[in-house]
Design an enzyme around this catalytic site. Sequence first.
Site, short mmCIF file in Angstrom:
data_model
loop_
_atom_site.label_atom_id
_atom_site.label_comp_id
_atom_site.label_asym_id
_atom_site.label_seq_id
_atom_site.Cartn_x
_atom_site.Cartn_y
_atom_site.Cartn_z
N TYR A 1 0.85 -1.20 0.00
CA TYR A 1 0.00 0.00 0.00
C TYR A 1 0.88 1.25 0.00
O TYR A 1 1.79 1.39 0.82
CB TYR A 1 -0.94 0.05 1.21
CG TYR A 1 -2.00 -1.02 1.24
CD1 TYR A 1 -2.26 -1.83 0.13
CD2 TYR A 1 -2.77 -1.23 2.37
CE1 TYR A 1 -3.23 -2.81 0.16
CE2 TYR A 1 -3.75 -2.22 2.42
CZ TYR A 1 -3.97 -3.01 1.31
OH TYR A 1 -4.93 -3.97 1.35
N ASN B 1 -7.36 -13.41 -0.26
CA ASN B 1 -7.75 -13.72 -1.64
C ASN B 1 -7.47 -15.18 -2.01
O ASN B 1 -7.18 -15.47 -3.18
CB ASN B 1 -7.05 -12.76 -2.62
CG ASN B 1 -7.33 -11.32 -2.28
OD1 ASN B 1 -8.49 -10.91 -2.26
ND2 ASN B 1 -6.31 -10.53 -1.99
N LEU C 1 -18.06 -1.57 0.72
CA LEU C 1 -18.89 -0.63 -0.06
C LEU C 1 -18.48 -0.70 -1.54
O LEU C 1 -18.73 0.26 -2.29
CB LEU C 1 -18.71 0.80 0.46
CG LEU C 1 -19.05 1.02 1.94
CD1 LEU C 1 -18.77 2.47 2.35
CD2 LEU C 1 -20.51 0.67 2.20
N SER D 1 -13.39 -4.07 0.94
CA SER D 1 -14.28 -3.30 0.05
C SER D 1 -15.77 -3.60 0.29
O SER D 1 -16.51 -3.93 -0.64
CB SER D 1 -13.92 -3.52 -1.42
OG SER D 1 -12.66 -2.95 -1.72
N HIS E 1 -0.65 -11.80 0.96
CA HIS E 1 -1.61 -10.88 0.35
C HIS E 1 -2.40 -11.50 -0.80
O HIS E 1 -3.58 -11.29 -0.94
CB HIS E 1 -0.85 -9.63 -0.14
CG HIS E 1 -1.71 -8.42 -0.30
ND1 HIS E 1 -1.19 -7.15 -0.23
CD2 HIS E 1 -3.03 -8.25 -0.52
CE1 HIS E 1 -2.17 -6.28 -0.41
NE2 HIS E 1 -3.30 -6.93 -0.59
N ARG F 1 -16.70 9.88 8.97
CA ARG F 1 -17.33 8.70 8.36
C ARG F 1 -16.98 7.43 9.14
O ARG F 1 -17.78 6.49 9.18
CB ARG F 1 -16.90 8.55 6.90
CG ARG F 1 -17.66 9.47 5.98
CD ARG F 1 -17.33 9.19 4.54
NE ARG F 1 -18.19 9.97 3.66
CZ ARG F 1 -17.95 10.16 2.36
NH1 ARG F 1 -16.88 9.63 1.81
NH2 ARG F 1 -18.77 10.86 1.64
N1 LIG Z 1 -6.61 -8.01 0.80
C1 LIG Z 1 -6.84 -7.32 -0.29
O1 LIG Z 1 -6.50 -7.76 -1.43
C2 LIG Z 1 -7.52 -6.00 -0.18
C3 LIG Z 1 -7.98 -5.33 -1.33
C4 LIG Z 1 -8.61 -4.10 -1.17
C5 LIG Z 1 -8.77 -3.57 0.12
N2 LIG Z 1 -8.29 -4.24 1.21
C6 LIG Z 1 -8.46 -3.71 2.59
O2 LIG Z 1 -9.81 -3.35 2.78
C7 LIG Z 1 -9.89 -1.99 3.18
C8 LIG Z 1 -11.19 -1.41 2.69
O3 LIG Z 1 -11.25 -1.43 1.25
P1 LIG Z 1 -11.93 -0.22 0.50
O4 LIG Z 1 -11.19 1.03 0.80
O5 LIG Z 1 -12.10 -0.59 -0.92
O6 LIG Z 1 -13.36 -0.21 1.28
P2 LIG Z 1 -14.75 0.49 1.06
O7 LIG Z 1 -15.21 0.86 2.43
O8 LIG Z 1 -15.61 -0.38 0.21
O9 LIG Z 1 -14.49 1.80 0.22
C9 LIG Z 1 -13.95 2.96 0.79
C10 LIG Z 1 -14.18 4.11 -0.17
O10 LIG Z 1 -15.58 4.45 -0.14
C11 LIG Z 1 -15.68 5.86 -0.03
N3 LIG Z 1 -16.96 6.24 0.59
C12 LIG Z 1 -17.92 6.94 -0.04
N4 LIG Z 1 -18.95 7.15 0.77
C13 LIG Z 1 -18.67 6.59 1.95
C14 LIG Z 1 -19.38 6.48 3.17
N5 LIG Z 1 -20.59 7.01 3.35
N6 LIG Z 1 -18.82 5.82 4.19
C15 LIG Z 1 -17.59 5.28 4.01
N7 LIG Z 1 -16.86 5.36 2.87
C16 LIG Z 1 -17.40 6.01 1.83
C17 LIG Z 1 -14.48 6.25 0.80
O11 LIG Z 1 -14.18 7.62 0.56
P3 LIG Z 1 -13.64 8.58 1.79
O12 LIG Z 1 -12.31 8.07 2.20
O13 LIG Z 1 -13.59 9.91 1.10
O14 LIG Z 1 -14.66 8.53 2.86
C18 LIG Z 1 -13.41 5.35 0.20
O15 LIG Z 1 -12.88 5.93 -0.99
C19 LIG Z 1 -8.61 -1.36 2.62
O16 LIG Z 1 -8.23 -0.19 3.30
C20 LIG Z 1 -7.62 -2.47 2.85
O17 LIG Z 1 -7.19 -2.46 4.21
C21 LIG Z 1 -7.69 -5.45 1.07
#
Ligand SMILES: NC(=O)c1ccc[n+]([C@@H]2O[C@H](COP(=O)([O-])OP(=O)(O)OC[C@H]3O[C@@H](n4cnc5c(N)ncnc54)[C@H](OP(=O)(O)O)[C@@H]3O)[C@@H](O)[C@H]2O)c1
Length: 300
Positions: free
Chosen positions: A58, A162, A215, A213, A131, A271
Site C-alpha cells: 500500500y 484472496n 462498499l 471493500s 496478500h 465517516r
Molecule cells: N486483501 C486485499 O487484497 C484487499 C484489497 C482491497 C482492500 N483491502 C483492505 O480493505 C480496506 C477497505 O477497502 P476499500 O477502501 O475498498 O473499502 P470500502 O469501504 O468499500 O471503500 C472505501 C471508499 O468508499 C468511499 N466512501 C464513499 N462514501 C462513503 C461512506 N458514506 N462511508 C464510508 N466510505 C465512503 C471512501 O471515501 P472517503 O475516504 O472519502 O470517505 C473510500 O474511498 C482497505 O483499506 C484495505 O485495508 C484489502
Amino acid sequence: MSGANLVDATPRRLHPDLPDVGPLAFGCWRLTGTGADHSVVEAALDAGMNLVDTADVYGLDWGGRGFGANEEVLGRVLADDPSLREQVVLATKGGIIPGVPYDSSADYLRGAVDESRRRLGVDTIDLWMVHRPDPFTHPAALAETMAGLVGSGAVRAVGVSNYSPSQHDALLAHLDIPLATNQVELSAARPDAMFDGTLDRCVRDGVTPTVWSPLAGGRVVTGEGVAPTLLAVLDELAERERVDRAAVAVAFTLAHPSRPVTILGTQRPERIAAATSALGVRLDRADVYRILAAAGVALP
Ligand SMILES: NC(=O)c1ccc[n+]([C@@H]2O[C@H](COP(=O)([O-])OP(=O)(O)OC[C@H]3O[C@@H](n4cnc5c(N)ncnc54)[C@H](OP(=O)(O)O)[C@@H]3O)[C@@H](O)[C@H]2O)c1
C-alpha cells in the site's frame, strides 16, 4: 422487519493469542497522501475498530510514494503516540511484488516481514497475511514458512488473503498452527464469496474471514456500476432503519454466519464514526435475500 435479526455486532476472535476485535476494522489502503496523523487511528479505536489493516504494497496507488509508504505512515502514527500500539491489533500483508507479481517463497517472505516490522516500528506484527496466493509456491513450503514466522516471534498470528477454497484447503492440509483469517472481497454488490465456497471453508475450519471493500470501494454509495435495483433496496432498508445506504451495506456483510470482520476503507474521521450505525441495523432473512436478489444472484 418481522423475522430474527441476522446482523451480528459482537466482538470476533481471530486467534487465541490475539485480543478480540470489533466487527468493524480500519483499512489503510487509501491512507496514501491523506496526511494522516494519530487522529485517524484514534477515530477508528473510538469506533471500536481495533483491528488496523495495512499491507507492504500500500502506497503505490493514487500517486503514492511507493511500496512501503503506508506502513511508514502508520509506523509514524504509532511512534507519535506509543499508547496506541497496545490498543491496536496490527495487521499487515506481504507477498506482492509489483512486476513479478507474487512471491510466497520462504526467503522472500521472511525478508518482507522484517521490512514490514522495520517500517511499522514494531518487534512483532500481530497478524501477518499472504496478500495474494502464489501458485508457484508449494503449500507445504508456505505452511513451514508461516509456522517459522510465528516461531521466531516476528508475528503473532498468520492469515491469507484472496485465497480460493481449494488454495485454502491445500494450505490447511499442511499448516499445523491456526489460520487466523482469509481476507476476501465481499459486499452487497459482490457477494460471490458467499456462494463460491470461500466463506463456507472459513465456517468449516473455524477461520474468521476479514472482508475488504464492503462498499465496493465506495461504488455502493456513488451508485457507479451498481444495479439500480440494488441501490433502491438498500435505500428502502436504510429509510426503515433510519441510517444511510452505506450502513445497510456494511450490516449486510455482518449478517453472514461466518461472522466476518468488515474492513472499512474511509479515511475520514466523521465517516469512521458514522460507520458504527451499521452495528444497530437489523436485517432479517427476507431483507438479506432481497439484497441478494437485487444484486442479481439467481435464487431459484
Ligand atoms: N486483501 C486485499 O487484497 C484487499 C484489497 C482491497 C482492500 N483491502 C483492505 O480493505 C480496506 C477497505 O477497502 P476499500 O477502501 O475498498 O473499502 P470500502 O469501504 O468499500 O471503500 C472505501 C471508499 O468508499 C468511499 N466512501 C464513499 N462514501 C462513503 C461512506 N458514506 N462511508 C464510508 N466510505 C465512503 C471512501 O471515501 P472517503 O475516504 O472519502 O470517505 C473510500 O474511498 C482497505 O483499506 C484495505 O485495508 C484489502
